[in-house]
Scaffold this motif. Structure first.
Motif, PDB file in Angstrom:
ATOM      1  N   PRO A  46       0.837  -1.195   0.000  1.00 11.75           N
ATOM      2  CA  PRO A  46       0.000   0.000   0.000  1.00 11.75           C
ATOM      3  C   PRO A  46       0.880   1.256   0.000  1.00 11.75           C
ATOM      4  CG  PRO A  46      -0.419  -1.380   1.952  1.00 11.75           C
ATOM      5  CD  PRO A  46       0.794  -1.914   1.281  1.00 11.75           C
ATOM      6  N   LEU A  47       0.442   2.259  -0.688  1.00 14.01           N
ATOM      7  CA  LEU A  47       1.192   3.520  -0.778  1.00 14.01           C
ATOM      8  C   LEU A  47       1.518   4.058   0.617  1.00 14.01           C
ATOM      9  CD1 LEU A  47       2.333   5.881  -2.350  1.00 14.01           C
ATOM     10  CD2 LEU A  47       0.017   6.815  -2.521  1.00 14.01           C
ATOM     11  N   ARG A  48       0.534   3.944   1.522  1.00 16.77           N
ATOM     12  CA  ARG A  48       0.702   4.472   2.873  1.00 16.77           C
ATOM     13  C   ARG A  48       1.937   3.881   3.559  1.00 16.77           C
ATOM     14  NH1 ARG A  48      -0.943   1.963   7.088  1.00 16.77           N
ATOM     15  NH2 ARG A  48      -2.187   0.519   5.860  1.00 16.77           N
ATOM     16  N   VAL A  49       2.144   2.584   3.366  1.00 18.06           N
ATOM     17  CA  VAL A  49       3.261   1.907   4.026  1.00 18.06           C
ATOM     18  C   VAL A  49       4.588   2.372   3.435  1.00 18.06           C
ATOM     19  CG1 VAL A  49       4.346  -0.356   4.385  1.00 18.06           C
ATOM     20  CG2 VAL A  49       1.864  -0.103   4.644  1.00 18.06           C
ATOM     21  N   ILE A  50       4.646   2.465   2.124  1.00 18.42           N
ATOM     22  CA  ILE A  50       5.908   2.854   1.476  1.00 18.42           C
ATOM     23  C   ILE A  50       6.205   4.331   1.733  1.00 18.42           C
ATOM     24  CG2 ILE A  50       7.146   2.954  -0.741  1.00 18.42           C
ATOM     25  CD1 ILE A  50       6.596   0.103   0.273  1.00 18.42           C
ATOM     26  N   SER A  51       5.163   5.166   1.712  1.00 14.06           N
ATOM     27  CA  SER A  51       5.395   6.600   1.976  1.00 14.06           C
ATOM     28  C   SER A  51       5.910   6.840   3.374  1.00 14.06           C
ATOM     29  CB  SER A  51       4.122   7.433   1.858  1.00 14.06           C
ATOM     30  OG  SER A  51       3.356   7.038   0.820  1.00 14.06           O
ATOM     31  N   SER A  52       5.556   5.930   4.298  1.00 16.77           N
ATOM     32  CA  SER A  52       5.960   6.174   5.689  1.00 16.77           C
ATOM     33  C   SER A  52       7.415   5.772   5.952  1.00 16.77           C
ATOM     34  CB  SER A  52       5.017   5.439   6.642  1.00 16.77           C
ATOM     35  OG  SER A  52       5.223   4.060   6.504  1.00 16.77           O
ATOM     36  N   ILE A  53       8.094   5.247   4.936  1.00 16.21           N
ATOM     37  CA  ILE A  53       9.519   4.924   5.119  1.00 16.21           C
ATOM     38  C   ILE A  53      10.309   6.232   5.208  1.00 16.21           C
ATOM     39  CG2 ILE A  53      11.559   3.887   4.024  1.00 16.21           C
ATOM     40  CD1 ILE A  53       9.716   1.784   2.791  1.00 16.21           C
ATOM     41  N   ASP A  54      11.037   6.383   6.308  1.00 15.20           N
ATOM     42  CA  ASP A  54      11.804   7.616   6.523  1.00 15.20           C
ATOM     43  C   ASP A  54      12.774   7.847   5.376  1.00 15.20           C
ATOM     44  OD1 ASP A  54      10.667   8.345   8.877  1.00 15.20           O
ATOM     45  OD2 ASP A  54      12.146   7.306  10.138  1.00 15.20           O
ATOM     46  N   GLY A  55      12.755   9.042   4.811  1.00 17.18           N
ATOM     47  CA  GLY A  55      13.743   9.393   3.799  1.00 17.18           C
ATOM     48  C   GLY A  55      13.303   9.102   2.373  1.00 17.18           C
ATOM     49  N   LEU A  56      12.143   8.471   2.189  1.00 19.09           N
ATOM     50  CA  LEU A  56      11.722   8.143   0.828  1.00 19.09           C
ATOM     51  C   LEU A  56      10.826   9.237   0.235  1.00 19.09           C
ATOM     52  CD1 LEU A  56      12.329   5.809  -1.054  1.00 19.09           C
ATOM     53  CD2 LEU A  56      10.220   4.714  -0.325  1.00 19.09           C
ATOM     54  N   GLY A  57       9.869   9.675   1.023  1.00 20.17           N
ATOM     55  CA  GLY A  57       8.986  10.752   0.534  1.00 20.17           C
ATOM     56  C   GLY A  57       7.801  10.203  -0.244  1.00 20.17           C
ATOM     57  N   GLU A  58       6.673  10.903  -0.094  1.00 19.97           N
ATOM     58  CA  GLU A  58       5.421  10.392  -0.660  1.00 19.97           C
ATOM     59  C   GLU A  58       5.433  10.370  -2.191  1.00 19.97           C
ATOM     60  OE1 GLU A  58       0.646  10.875   0.044  1.00 19.97           O
ATOM     61  OE2 GLU A  58       2.105  11.680   1.454  1.00 19.97           O
ATOM     62  N   LYS A  59       5.993  11.416  -2.762  1.00 16.70           N
ATOM     63  CA  LYS A  59       5.980  11.505  -4.235  1.00 16.70           C
ATOM     64  C   LYS A  59       6.794  10.369  -4.860  1.00 16.70           C
ATOM     65  CE  LYS A  59       5.802  15.652  -6.796  1.00 16.70           C
ATOM     66  NZ  LYS A  59       6.357  17.018  -7.010  1.00 16.70           N
ATOM     67  N   SER A  60       8.005  10.170  -4.335  1.00 18.20           N
ATOM     68  CA  SER A  60       8.847   9.100  -4.880  1.00 18.20           C
ATOM     69  C   SER A  60       8.202   7.741  -4.622  1.00 18.20           C
ATOM     70  CB  SER A  60      10.225   9.066  -4.225  1.00 18.20           C
ATOM     71  OG  SER A  60      10.741  10.320  -4.095  1.00 18.20           O
ATOM     72  N   ALA A  61       7.602   7.605  -3.438  1.00 18.19           N
ATOM     73  CA  ALA A  61       6.982   6.315  -3.106  1.00 18.19           C
ATOM     74  C   ALA A  61       5.936   5.972  -4.154  1.00 18.19           C
ATOM     75  CB  ALA A  61       6.359   6.379  -1.717  1.00 18.19           C
ATOM     76  N   LYS A  62       5.103   6.952  -4.474  1.00 15.85           N
ATOM     77  CA  LYS A  62       4.032   6.701  -5.436  1.00 15.85           C
ATOM     78  C   LYS A  62       4.598   6.375  -6.826  1.00 15.85           C
ATOM     79  CE  LYS A  62      -0.298   8.592  -7.089  1.00 15.85           C
ATOM     80  NZ  LYS A  62      -1.330   9.588  -6.911  1.00 15.85           N
ATOM     81  N   LYS A  63       5.584   7.146  -7.204  1.00 12.19           N
ATOM     82  CA  LYS A  63       6.171   6.933  -8.539  1.00 12.19           C
ATOM     83  C   LYS A  63       6.776   5.518  -8.629  1.00 12.19           C
ATOM     84  CE  LYS A  63      10.261   8.230  -9.854  1.00 12.19           C
ATOM     85  NZ  LYS A  63      11.467   9.025  -9.818  1.00 12.19           N
ATOM     86  N   LEU A  64       7.493   5.124  -7.575  1.00  4.06           N
ATOM     87  CA  LEU A  64       8.164   3.816  -7.622  1.00  4.06           C
ATOM     88  C   LEU A  64       7.158   2.670  -7.628  1.00  4.06           C
ATOM     89  CD1 LEU A  64      11.178   4.443  -5.213  1.00  4.06           C
ATOM     90  CD2 LEU A  64      11.188   4.384  -7.727  1.00  4.06           C
ATOM     91  N   ILE A  65       6.106   2.811  -6.800  1.00  7.74           N
ATOM     92  CA  ILE A  65       5.095   1.740  -6.770  1.00  7.74           C
ATOM     93  C   ILE A  65       4.422   1.617  -8.140  1.00  7.74           C
ATOM     94  CG2 ILE A  65       2.866   1.058  -5.801  1.00  7.74           C
ATOM     95  CD1 ILE A  65       3.689   2.170  -3.159  1.00  7.74           C
ATOM     96  N   TRP A  66       4.074   2.742  -8.714  1.00  2.67           N
ATOM     97  CA  TRP A  66       3.386   2.689 -10.009  1.00  2.67           C
ATOM     98  C   TRP A  66       4.304   2.116 -11.091  1.00  2.67           C
ATOM     99  CZ3 TRP A  66      -1.144   6.276 -11.484  1.00  2.67           C
ATOM    100  CH2 TRP A  66      -2.036   6.366 -10.396  1.00  2.67           C
ATOM    101  N   ASN A  67       5.569   2.522 -11.053  1.00  2.00           N
ATOM    102  CA  ASN A  67       6.509   1.981 -12.042  1.00  2.00           C
ATOM    103  C   ASN A  67       6.702   0.476 -11.861  1.00  2.00           C
ATOM    104  OD1 ASN A  67       6.761   4.497 -13.123  1.00  2.00           O
ATOM    105  ND2 ASN A  67       8.824   4.904 -12.328  1.00  2.00           N
ATOM    106  N   ALA A  68       6.716   0.042 -10.587  1.00  2.59           N
ATOM    107  CA  ALA A  68       6.862  -1.397 -10.329  1.00  2.59           C
ATOM    108  C   ALA A  68       5.655  -2.145 -10.890  1.00  2.59           C
ATOM    109  CB  ALA A  68       7.001  -1.648  -8.827  1.00  2.59           C
ATOM    110  N   ARG A  69       4.466  -1.590 -10.669  1.00  5.42           N
ATOM    111  CA  ARG A  69       3.250  -2.244 -11.183  1.00  5.42           C
ATOM    112  C   ARG A  69       3.267  -2.315 -12.702  1.00  5.42           C
ATOM    113  NH1 ARG A  69      -0.627   1.028  -7.189  1.00  5.42           N
ATOM    114  NH2 ARG A  69      -0.114  -0.100  -5.288  1.00  5.42           N
ATOM    115  N   THR A  70       3.689  -1.227 -13.321  1.00  3.46           N
ATOM    116  CA  THR A  70       3.741  -1.222 -14.787  1.00  3.46           C
ATOM    117  C   THR A  70       4.717  -2.296 -15.276  1.00  3.46           C
ATOM    118  OG1 THR A  70       3.318   1.138 -14.719  1.00  3.46           O
ATOM    119  CG2 THR A  70       4.145   0.262 -16.800  1.00  3.46           C
ATOM    120  N   ALA A  71       5.895  -2.351 -14.618  1.00  2.00           N
ATOM    121  CA  ALA A  71       6.914  -3.318 -15.037  1.00  2.00           C
ATOM    122  C   ALA A  71       6.392  -4.752 -14.939  1.00  2.00           C
ATOM    123  CB  ALA A  71       8.161  -3.147 -14.170  1.00  2.00           C
TER     124      ALA A  71
END
Ligand SMILES: Nc1ncnc2c1ncn2[C@@H]1O[C@H](COP(=O)(O)OP(=O)(O)O)[C@@H](O)[C@H]1O
Ligand SMILES: [Mg+2]
Length: 283
Positions: A33-58
């Motif tokens: 879930p985006l919420r879990v990845i965004s809450s990782i210290d140092g990652l940031g919400e924007k990057s979290a979303k971009k990475l999750i979406w890119n992973a799904r696309t891949a």
């Protein structure tokens, strides 16, 4: 399984952060879930979303596909009892969460330890020749019992113990941490079964009273979600035990399975009706 490095736009620092938080593959990231990845210290919400979406696309997760293409791929692990295997639809299933609920001393731990052995059997005998992660919150794992169960199934007791990666757990936060660590062992050590015995004990002890219910539920949901994701990513079986009592706990009567979250729910009182007690003389 796809490596994190294969995701478009990911950098080495982000890979390190994700791995430190138990996210080791593109699949794991894509199912988080985006919420879990965004809450990782140092990652940031924007990057979290971009990475999750890119992973799904891949991984082709952003397209609908005909239902006829669904690949279920379930494997079964024998319980050692043909009757119990039948009740479970063929045995313990990979890729799924199975909850065993019942009162104290109903045989939950015994069944968990049995499956930790039978999964090591050759495929011809109903196993998967795989290793186990055993998350032990009540300090009830017994080497002696496991050795006896191993002998019953004709396996070498020391070999069996060597393939059960055991962690004694002291707090709910520690439990969450070790659930994430278990993922790495699925990847590197051929772990195909994760046991959490018991799922709720520490949560019940730490989050007391109605005022804490929401937080307790959130922690539980995070654990269950992480386990479901691991089960699916590695086609791994997850066995959860849950002690239930008839007394009232908080606002709920306690004698229910957690339910909704689990794929297969087994009432431990059924164990008494199964002719699998050839174990009896041994335990
Ligand atoms: N299949 C079985 N046959 C015989 N004794 C059993 C069996 N399962 C459990 N027991 C015994 O019943 C007791 C409680 O079992 P346990 O698995 O620890 O229960 P729980 O985890 O539900 O509290 C133990 O002493 C165990 O040895
Ligand atoms: Mg127990």
């Amino acid at each position: 399984m796809a490596e994190l490095s294969q995701i478009k736009g990911i950098n080495a620092r982000q890979i390190k952060l994700l791995q430190e938080n138990g996210v080791n593959t593109a699949e794991a990231l894509a199912m988080s879930p985006l919420r879990v990845i965004s809450s990782i210290d140092g990652l940031g919400e924007k990057s979290a979303k971009k990475l999750i979406w890119n992973a799904r696309t891949a991984l082709g997760m952003t397209e609908f596909a005909p239902a006829s293409d669904i690949n279920e791929n379930v494997e079964f692990i024998t319980t050692g009892s043909s009757e119990l295997n039948r009740i479970l639809g063929g045995g313990f299933q990979t890729g799924k969460l199975t909850e065993i609920y019942g009162p104290f001393k109903s045989g939950k731990t015994n069944l968990a330890q049995t499956i930790a052995v039978t999964i090591q059997l050759p495929r011809s005998k109903g196993g998967l020749e795989s290793a186990v992660c055993y998350i032990d919150t009540e300090n009830t794992f017994s080497k002696e019992k496991v050795k006896r169960i191993a002998k019953r199934f004709g396996l070498n007791p020391s070999d069996v113990l060597a393939k059960i990666f055991h962690a004694r757990i002291y707090s709910s936060d520690h439990q969450s941490q070790m659930i994430m660590k278990a993922e790495a062992l699925c990847k590197t050590r051929n772990v195909r079964l994760i046991v959490v015995d018991s799922l709720m004990a520490l949560l019940r002890a730490e989050y007391i009273g109605i005022g804490m219910l929401a937080r307790r539920q959130a922690t539980l949901n995070n654990m269950i979600h992480a386990l479901s994701r691991i089960a699916e990513t590695y086609n791994c079986a997850v066995l959860l035990t849950n002690q239930v009592a008839t007394k009232m706990m908080g606002m709920f009567s306690g004698n229910d399975a957690i339910g909704g979250n689990s794929d297969v729910i087994l009432n431990a009182s059924l164990l008494n009706s199964c002719p699998w007690l050839s174990l009896q003389s041994n335990v």
